[in-house]
Design a protein around this motif. Structure first.
Motif, PDB file in Angstrom:
ATOM      1  N   MET A 170      43.362  49.874  61.636  1.00 53.09           N
ATOM      2  CA  MET A 170      42.446  49.156  60.927  1.00 53.09           C
ATOM      3  C   MET A 170      42.403  47.565  60.895  1.00 53.09           C
ATOM      4  O   MET A 170      43.685  47.252  60.671  1.00 53.09           O
ATOM      5  CB  MET A 170      42.130  49.795  59.544  1.00 53.09           C
ATOM      6  N   ARG A 171      41.457  46.771  61.000  1.00 50.78           N
ATOM      7  CA  ARG A 171      41.569  45.492  60.821  1.00 50.78           C
ATOM      8  C   ARG A 171      41.807  44.830  59.545  1.00 50.78           C
ATOM      9  O   ARG A 171      41.597  45.560  58.403  1.00 50.78           O
ATOM     10  CB  ARG A 171      40.380  44.612  61.317  1.00 50.78           C
ATOM     11  N   SER A 172      42.803  44.043  59.254  1.00 60.12           N
ATOM     12  CA  SER A 172      43.289  43.693  57.469  1.00 60.12           C
ATOM     13  C   SER A 172      43.091  42.059  57.505  1.00 60.12           C
ATOM     14  O   SER A 172      42.536  41.333  58.152  1.00 60.12           O
ATOM     15  CB  SER A 172      44.736  43.686  57.654  1.00 60.12           C
ATOM     16  N   VAL A 173      42.762  42.037  56.132  1.00 61.92           N
ATOM     17  CA  VAL A 173      42.164  40.690  55.590  1.00 61.92           C
ATOM     18  C   VAL A 173      43.254  40.490  54.260  1.00 61.92           C
ATOM     19  O   VAL A 173      43.703  41.206  53.672  1.00 61.92           O
ATOM     20  CB  VAL A 173      40.735  40.934  55.063  1.00 61.92           C
ATOM     21  N   ALA A 174      43.578  39.104  54.305  1.00 59.28           N
ATOM     22  CA  ALA A 174      44.442  38.557  53.140  1.00 59.28           C
ATOM     23  C   ALA A 174      43.627  37.533  52.307  1.00 59.28           C
ATOM     24  O   ALA A 174      42.771  37.029  52.870  1.00 59.28           O
ATOM     25  CB  ALA A 174      45.502  38.079  53.495  1.00 59.28           C
ATOM     26  N   ILE A 175      43.620  37.794  50.967  1.00 59.10           N
ATOM     27  CA  ILE A 175      42.654  36.901  50.278  1.00 59.10           C
ATOM     28  C   ILE A 175      43.632  35.974  49.234  1.00 59.10           C
ATOM     29  O   ILE A 175      44.611  36.398  48.801  1.00 59.10           O
ATOM     30  CB  ILE A 175      42.029  37.724  49.121  1.00 59.10           C
ATOM     31  N   GLY A 176      43.248  34.748  49.489  1.00 59.08           N
ATOM     32  CA  GLY A 176      44.344  33.682  48.701  1.00 59.08           C
ATOM     33  C   GLY A 176      42.942  33.072  47.746  1.00 59.08           C
ATOM     34  O   GLY A 176      42.094  32.525  48.105  1.00 59.08           O
ATOM     35  N   ALA A 177      43.347  33.184  46.520  1.00 58.38           N
ATOM     36  CA  ALA A 177      42.263  32.503  45.718  1.00 58.38           C
ATOM     37  C   ALA A 177      43.028  32.382  44.196  1.00 58.38           C
ATOM     38  O   ALA A 177      43.992  33.047  43.563  1.00 58.38           O
ATOM     39  CB  ALA A 177      41.232  33.447  45.126  1.00 58.38           C
ATOM     40  N   ALA A 178      42.599  31.268  43.504  1.00 56.90           N
ATOM     41  CA  ALA A 178      43.175  30.968  42.209  1.00 56.90           C
ATOM     42  C   ALA A 178      42.675  31.677  41.097  1.00 56.90           C
ATOM     43  O   ALA A 178      43.400  31.914  40.269  1.00 56.90           O
ATOM     44  CB  ALA A 178      42.858  29.423  41.971  1.00 56.90           C
ATOM     45  N   ASP A 179      41.643  32.148  41.434  1.00 54.03           N
ATOM     46  CA  ASP A 179      41.204  32.952  40.459  1.00 54.03           C
ATOM     47  C   ASP A 179      41.139  34.620  40.718  1.00 54.03           C
ATOM     48  O   ASP A 179      40.612  35.154  41.735  1.00 54.03           O
ATOM     49  CB  ASP A 179      39.426  32.962  40.346  1.00 54.03           C
ATOM     50  N   PRO A 180      41.892  35.334  39.974  1.00 53.77           N
ATOM     51  CA  PRO A 180      42.131  36.879  40.278  1.00 53.77           C
ATOM     52  C   PRO A 180      41.095  37.572  40.201  1.00 53.77           C
ATOM     53  O   PRO A 180      40.884  38.635  41.074  1.00 53.77           O
ATOM     54  CB  PRO A 180      43.441  37.149  39.585  1.00 53.77           C
ATOM     55  N   ILE A 181      40.196  37.433  39.230  1.00 49.90           N
ATOM     56  CA  ILE A 181      39.004  38.179  39.229  1.00 49.90           C
ATOM     57  C   ILE A 181      37.848  38.096  40.345  1.00 49.90           C
ATOM     58  O   ILE A 181      37.539  39.091  40.971  1.00 49.90           O
ATOM     59  CB  ILE A 181      38.376  37.803  37.799  1.00 49.90           C
ATOM     60  N   TRP A 182      37.866  36.870  40.948  1.00 52.68           N
ATOM     61  CA  TRP A 182      37.028  36.570  41.966  1.00 52.68           C
ATOM     62  C   TRP A 182      37.813  37.297  43.306  1.00 52.68           C
ATOM     63  O   TRP A 182      37.011  37.917  44.021  1.00 52.68           O
ATOM     64  CB  TRP A 182      36.938  35.055  42.182  1.00 52.68           C
ATOM     65  N   ALA A 183      39.229  36.971  43.541  1.00 50.42           N
ATOM     66  CA  ALA A 183      39.495  37.708  44.491  1.00 50.42           C
ATOM     67  C   ALA A 183      39.510  39.384  44.366  1.00 50.42           C
ATOM     68  O   ALA A 183      39.319  39.946  45.309  1.00 50.42           O
ATOM     69  CB  ALA A 183      41.294  37.613  44.313  1.00 50.42           C
ATOM     70  N   GLY A 184      39.399  39.624  43.238  1.00 56.31           N
ATOM     71  CA  GLY A 184      39.236  41.162  43.128  1.00 56.31           C
ATOM     72  C   GLY A 184      37.914  41.745  43.530  1.00 56.31           C
ATOM     73  O   GLY A 184      37.767  42.658  44.286  1.00 56.31           O
ATOM     74  N   ALA A 185      36.766  40.746  43.259  1.00 59.56           N
ATOM     75  CA  ALA A 185      35.472  40.945  43.659  1.00 59.56           C
ATOM     76  C   ALA A 185      35.279  41.028  44.932  1.00 59.56           C
ATOM     77  O   ALA A 185      34.373  41.782  45.563  1.00 59.56           O
ATOM     78  CB  ALA A 185      34.459  40.079  42.721  1.00 59.56           C
ATOM     79  N   VAL A 186      36.020  40.110  45.684  1.00 59.96           N
ATOM     80  CA  VAL A 186      35.845  40.117  47.254  1.00 59.96           C
ATOM     81  C   VAL A 186      36.609  41.171  47.735  1.00 59.96           C
ATOM     82  O   VAL A 186      35.939  41.557  48.966  1.00 59.96           O
ATOM     83  CB  VAL A 186      36.605  38.757  47.802  1.00 59.96           C
ATOM     84  N   SER A 187      37.497  41.728  47.238  1.00 55.04           N
ATOM     85  CA  SER A 187      38.240  42.848  47.775  1.00 55.04           C
ATOM     86  C   SER A 187      37.341  44.116  47.727  1.00 55.04           C
ATOM     87  O   SER A 187      37.066  44.779  48.578  1.00 55.04           O
ATOM     88  CB  SER A 187      39.645  43.128  47.015  1.00 55.04           C
ATOM     89  N   ALA A 188      36.702  44.079  46.550  1.00 47.70           N
ATOM     90  CA  ALA A 188      35.741  45.142  46.285  1.00 47.70           C
ATOM     91  C   ALA A 188      34.427  45.131  47.347  1.00 47.70           C
ATOM     92  O   ALA A 188      34.164  46.323  47.836  1.00 47.70           O
ATOM     93  CB  ALA A 188      35.369  45.500  44.940  1.00 47.70           C
ATOM     94  N   ALA A 189      33.996  43.786  47.536  1.00 45.28           N
ATOM     95  CA  ALA A 189      32.835  43.721  48.585  1.00 45.28           C
ATOM     96  C   ALA A 189      33.276  44.129  49.986  1.00 45.28           C
ATOM     97  O   ALA A 189      32.518  44.764  50.662  1.00 45.28           O
ATOM     98  CB  ALA A 189      32.351  42.391  48.363  1.00 45.28           C
ATOM     99  N   LEU A 190      34.410  43.683  50.184  1.00 44.90           N
ATOM    100  CA  LEU A 190      34.815  44.120  51.778  1.00 44.90           C
ATOM    101  C   LEU A 190      34.986  45.679  51.893  1.00 44.90           C
ATOM    102  O   LEU A 190      34.746  45.895  53.071  1.00 44.90           O
ATOM    103  CB  LEU A 190      36.129  43.502  51.901  1.00 44.90           C
ATOM    104  N   GLY A 191      35.072  46.378  50.913  1.00 42.81           N
ATOM    105  CA  GLY A 191      34.897  47.878  51.000  1.00 42.81           C
ATOM    106  C   GLY A 191      36.113  48.629  51.893  1.00 42.81           C
ATOM    107  O   GLY A 191      37.077  48.012  52.078  1.00 42.81           O
ATOM    108  N   ALA A 192      35.734  49.725  52.465  1.00 44.85           N
ATOM    109  CA  ALA A 192      37.041  50.351  53.100  1.00 44.85           C
ATOM    110  C   ALA A 192      36.888  50.238  54.441  1.00 44.85           C
ATOM    111  O   ALA A 192      37.769  50.877  55.373  1.00 44.85           O
ATOM    112  CB  ALA A 192      36.462  51.995  53.165  1.00 44.85           C
TER     113      ALA A 192
END
Length: 207
Positions: free
Chosen positions: A1-23
């Motif tokens: 599976m391809r992987s993504v790392a998220i870097g963001a000063a706002d943890p809530i925003w980062a969590g929302a992006v993670s959720a949007a990427l899905g499974a």
């Protein structure tokens, strides 16, 4: 599976992006500091920082990692980060679905920029290249001694310091600097510093 790392000063925003990427992708890591992205094991990095944070991200991330920069809605910032190596850019007011789609595009090897900005982006890149070519041509007109004086001045040295470093008189240093300014089309030391930065000269270290 391809992987993504998220870097963001706002943890809530980062969590929302993670959720949007899905499974469909594996979120390998979520970090709050650009330096934490150094050596990250991911196919794509989504980086949401200010302009300085995005530049730092592109300095530390491995060259084979595709970076999606999410930052200030500024043409200058977009051009800067794309020239620095980002494969995609989105303004920081974009939707999470846009980010998810952009990640898919990056994973497929495509670059991503807002369609509405593409024309302006191309014009800005062409203009920057024209300016840099003109700057390089002007720099080539300097004599070796003028080049030394220019580089010292761009590092913030005054005429007395330049004279001491190059074993010349302050008056000679001033004369050289006047000639340099005329050849380069600058009028102040601040403009000389900006000129040196545009040319990619190292003006932070010792000469």
């Amino acid at each position: 599976m391809r992987s993504v790392a998220i870097g963001a000063a706002d943890p809530i925003w980062a969590g929302a992006v993670s959720a949007a990427l899905g499974a469909a992708v594996d979120v390998a890591s979520v970090v709050a500091d650009p330096d934490a992205l150094a050596g990250v094991g991911a196919d794509v990095v989504v980086a949401a920082f200010d302009a300085d944070g995005l530049r730092r991200t592109l300095e530390v991330v491995d060259i084979d990692v595709a970076v999606l920069a999410v930052g200030p809605d500024s043409m200058d910032v977009m051009v800067d980060v794309l020239e620095a190596g980002a494969l995609g850019f989105l303004p920081d007011d974009c939707g999470f679905d846009e980010i998810s789609h952009a990640v898919e595009q990056l994973l497929e090897g495509h670059a991503v920029v807002p369609p509405a900005a593409l024309g302006s982006l191309l014009r800005r890149v062409v203009e920057r290249r024209r300016i840099r070519a003109a700057d390089a041509a002007a720099l080539d007109t300097l004599t070796p001694r003028e080049r030394e004086v220019f580089e010292h001045a761009a590092r913030g040295r005054d005429n007395d310091a330049i004279a001491a470093d190059l074993f010349i008189s302050p008056a000679t240093a001033r004369t050289h600097l006047e000639r340099v300014f005329k050849k380069l089309g600058v009028h102040t030391r601040a403009e000389a510093v900006a000129f040196a930065a545009r040319c990619g000269l190292d003006i932070e270290g010792e000469p």
